[in-house]
Design an enzyme around this catalytic site. Structure first.
Site, PDB file in Angstrom:
ATOM      1  CG  ASP A  29      -7.513  10.122 -16.004  1.00  0.00           C
ATOM      2  OD1 ASP A  29      -6.307  10.231 -15.672  1.00  0.00           O
ATOM      3  OD2 ASP A  29      -7.895   9.333 -16.893  1.00  0.00           O
ATOM      4  CE1 TYR A  57       5.559   3.304 -10.045  1.00  0.00           C
ATOM      5  CE2 TYR A  57       7.640   2.499  -9.155  1.00  0.00           C
ATOM      6  CZ  TYR A  57       6.407   3.114  -8.962  1.00  0.00           C
ATOM      7  OH  TYR A  57       6.037   3.516  -7.702  1.00  0.00           O
ATOM      8  CB  SER A  67       9.173   5.161  -6.447  1.00  0.00           C
ATOM      9  OG  SER A  67       9.603   3.832  -6.226  1.00  0.00           O
TER      10      SER A  67
HETATM   11  P1  NAD Z   1      -2.720   2.709  -4.666  1.00  0.00           P
HETATM   12  O1  NAD Z   1      -3.045   2.025  -5.949  1.00  0.00           O
HETATM   13  O2  NAD Z   1      -3.397   2.236  -3.427  1.00  0.00           O
HETATM   14  O3  NAD Z   1      -2.951   4.289  -4.806  1.00  0.00           O
HETATM   15  C1  NAD Z   1      -2.851   4.971  -6.036  1.00  0.00           C
HETATM   16  C2  NAD Z   1      -4.127   5.760  -6.228  1.00  0.00           C
HETATM   17  O4  NAD Z   1      -3.980   6.528  -7.434  1.00  0.00           O
HETATM   18  C3  NAD Z   1      -5.355   4.865  -6.402  1.00  0.00           C
HETATM   19  O5  NAD Z   1      -6.403   5.292  -5.546  1.00  0.00           O
HETATM   20  C4  NAD Z   1      -5.721   5.044  -7.869  1.00  0.00           C
HETATM   21  O6  NAD Z   1      -7.122   4.945  -8.120  1.00  0.00           O
HETATM   22  C5  NAD Z   1      -5.186   6.439  -8.151  1.00  0.00           C
HETATM   23  N1  NAD Z   1      -4.912   6.690  -9.570  1.00  0.00           N
HETATM   24  C6  NAD Z   1      -4.230   5.901 -10.432  1.00  0.00           C
HETATM   25  N2  NAD Z   1      -4.211   6.468 -11.655  1.00  0.00           N
HETATM   26  C7  NAD Z   1      -4.888   7.640 -11.548  1.00  0.00           C
HETATM   27  C8  NAD Z   1      -5.213   8.676 -12.450  1.00  0.00           C
HETATM   28  N3  NAD Z   1      -4.861   8.603 -13.753  1.00  0.00           N
HETATM   29  N4  NAD Z   1      -5.897   9.743 -11.994  1.00  0.00           N
HETATM   30  C9  NAD Z   1      -6.276   9.822 -10.692  1.00  0.00           C
HETATM   31  N5  NAD Z   1      -6.019   8.861  -9.800  1.00  0.00           N
HETATM   32  C10 NAD Z   1      -5.322   7.792 -10.221  1.00  0.00           C
HETATM   33  O7  NAD Z   1      -1.147   2.571  -4.543  1.00  0.00           O
HETATM   34  P2  NAD Z   1      -0.076   3.240  -3.561  1.00  0.00           P
HETATM   35  O8  NAD Z   1       0.950   2.185  -3.345  1.00  0.00           O
HETATM   36  O9  NAD Z   1      -0.733   3.884  -2.408  1.00  0.00           O
HETATM   37  O10 NAD Z   1       0.566   4.331  -4.524  1.00  0.00           O
HETATM   38  C11 NAD Z   1       0.565   5.720  -4.242  1.00  0.00           C
HETATM   39  C12 NAD Z   1       1.831   6.343  -4.817  1.00  0.00           C
HETATM   40  O11 NAD Z   1       2.956   5.818  -4.111  1.00  0.00           O
HETATM   41  C13 NAD Z   1       2.063   6.041  -6.287  1.00  0.00           C
HETATM   42  O12 NAD Z   1       2.543   7.204  -6.941  1.00  0.00           O
HETATM   43  C14 NAD Z   1       3.145   4.981  -6.259  1.00  0.00           C
HETATM   44  O13 NAD Z   1       3.925   4.980  -7.431  1.00  0.00           O
HETATM   45  C15 NAD Z   1       3.936   5.399  -5.044  1.00  0.00           C
HETATM   46  N6  NAD Z   1       4.747   4.331  -4.444  1.00  0.00           N
HETATM   47  C16 NAD Z   1       4.197   3.211  -3.885  1.00  0.00           C
HETATM   48  C17 NAD Z   1       5.024   2.229  -3.343  1.00  0.00           C
HETATM   49  C18 NAD Z   1       4.495   0.972  -2.708  1.00  0.00           C
HETATM   50  O14 NAD Z   1       5.318   0.095  -2.343  1.00  0.00           O
HETATM   51  N7  NAD Z   1       3.208   0.795  -2.504  1.00  0.00           N
HETATM   52  C19 NAD Z   1       6.412   2.393  -3.364  1.00  0.00           C
HETATM   53  C20 NAD Z   1       6.938   3.542  -3.950  1.00  0.00           C
HETATM   54  C21 NAD Z   1       6.107   4.511  -4.474  1.00  0.00           C
END
Ligand code: NAD
Length: 270
Positions: A65, A157, A144
């Protein structure tokens, strides 16, 4: 002369990727491993389906975590002990927070800021001595488009990602002399991730919500699709590789132009 599509050779490098169980983080972990890197993934919700592919690629999955300092320290210590050192840290773990500010509880504020910002601080704090011991290294923070151009519907966020960009630039300045490069990737909208699917599942009309995400990004709209996790992973690969040896404190927006400003009105909207 290397082939134009040749990937950088990361053999002998060791990387930590947080939030690497799914979505963008998983794509990054797999790509780095495919390029020869020894990858240690920390995620608080590991997925069983990753077990066999991870074993094949030599990826170590550890429950972690990122809000918890002992968990983060243990992940980094394991990478250093089993990998023989540390070269790359990708701070990708993140959660969304779509709520007007007046409805956000203190716990929700802390959950979002602690995951998206404090997690990156803790990883940097514990990784930097190990990176210095290697003679330098690379940290990539997954921010992001919301950190570049804040949004009305998710103020907490947007704040967390804006602050993560500030942390990126501060660390880049402070640790340039240590040959540690610190950069941020700013994605969005990326499909096929748990965060995106959770957002879409909450929408009254899923299909309309997908169209709305695509419409907000000029290139996503022009190509009729969301961005893929693999496209974000390619930018991380560039930033951690030798081709980016003089690149630090920068943002790479993989958002199809979403964070540039107000897009042009197209005929179907007029
Ligand atoms: P996702 O939910 O598939 O991946 C996020 C991962 O982080 C998950 O596996 C989750 O279990 C893990 N996680 C969450 N809280 C945690 C913690 N406290 N400790 C350890 N692990 C933790 O989503 P994603 O879209 O792949 O997001 C990845 C990153 O990309 C994030 O930082 C998100 O803000 C960023 N992001 C995503 C998007 C989008 O459109 N999907 C856009 C901009 C930025």
């Amino acid at each position: 002369m290397p082939h134009a599509n040749a990937q950088p050779d990361l053999a002998g490098k060791v990387a930590v990727v947080t939030g690497g169980a799914s979505g963008i983080g998983r794509a990054i972990a797999v790509l780095l491993a495919e390029c020869g890197c020894r990858v240690f993934v920390g995620d608080f919700d590991p997925l069983e389906e990753n077990r066999s592919p991870s074993e094949q690629l030599g990826i170590v999955d550890q429950r972690c975590d990122v809000r918890n300092e002992a968990d983060v320290r243990s992940l980094i210590e394991r990478a250093v002990a089993e990998g023989g050192g540390l070269d790359i840290v990708v701070n990708n773990a993140g959660i969304g927070m779509v709520k007007p500010i007046v409805d956000v509880t203190e716990e929700e504020w802390s959950a979002c800021l602690d995951t998206n910002l404090k997690g990156a601080f803790l990883a940097a704090k514990h990784a930097i001595p190990a990176l210095i011991a290697r003679g330098g290294g690379s940290i990539v923070n997954i921010a992001s488009n919301a950190g570049i151009l804040p949004r009305a519907h998710d103020p907490v966020y947007s704040t967390s990602k804006g602050a993560l960009i500030a942390l990126t630039k501060c660390l880049a300045l402070c640790h340039g002399p240590d040959r540690i490069r610190v950069n941020a990737v700013c994605p969005g909208p990326v499909g096929d991730t748990r965060m995106m699917n959770a957002d879409l599942d909450q929408a009254p009309d899923r299909e309309a919500a997908v169209k709305q995400f695509i419409k907000a990004s000029p290139l996503a709209r022009a190509q009729g699709r969301m961005i893929s996790p693999a496209e974000v992973a390619q930018s991380v690969l560039y930033l951690v590789g030798d081709a980016a040896q003089m690149v630090t404190g920068t943002l790479i927006a993989i958002d199809g132009g979403k964070s540039l400003g107000v897009p042009p009105v197209v005929a179907e909207d007029a």
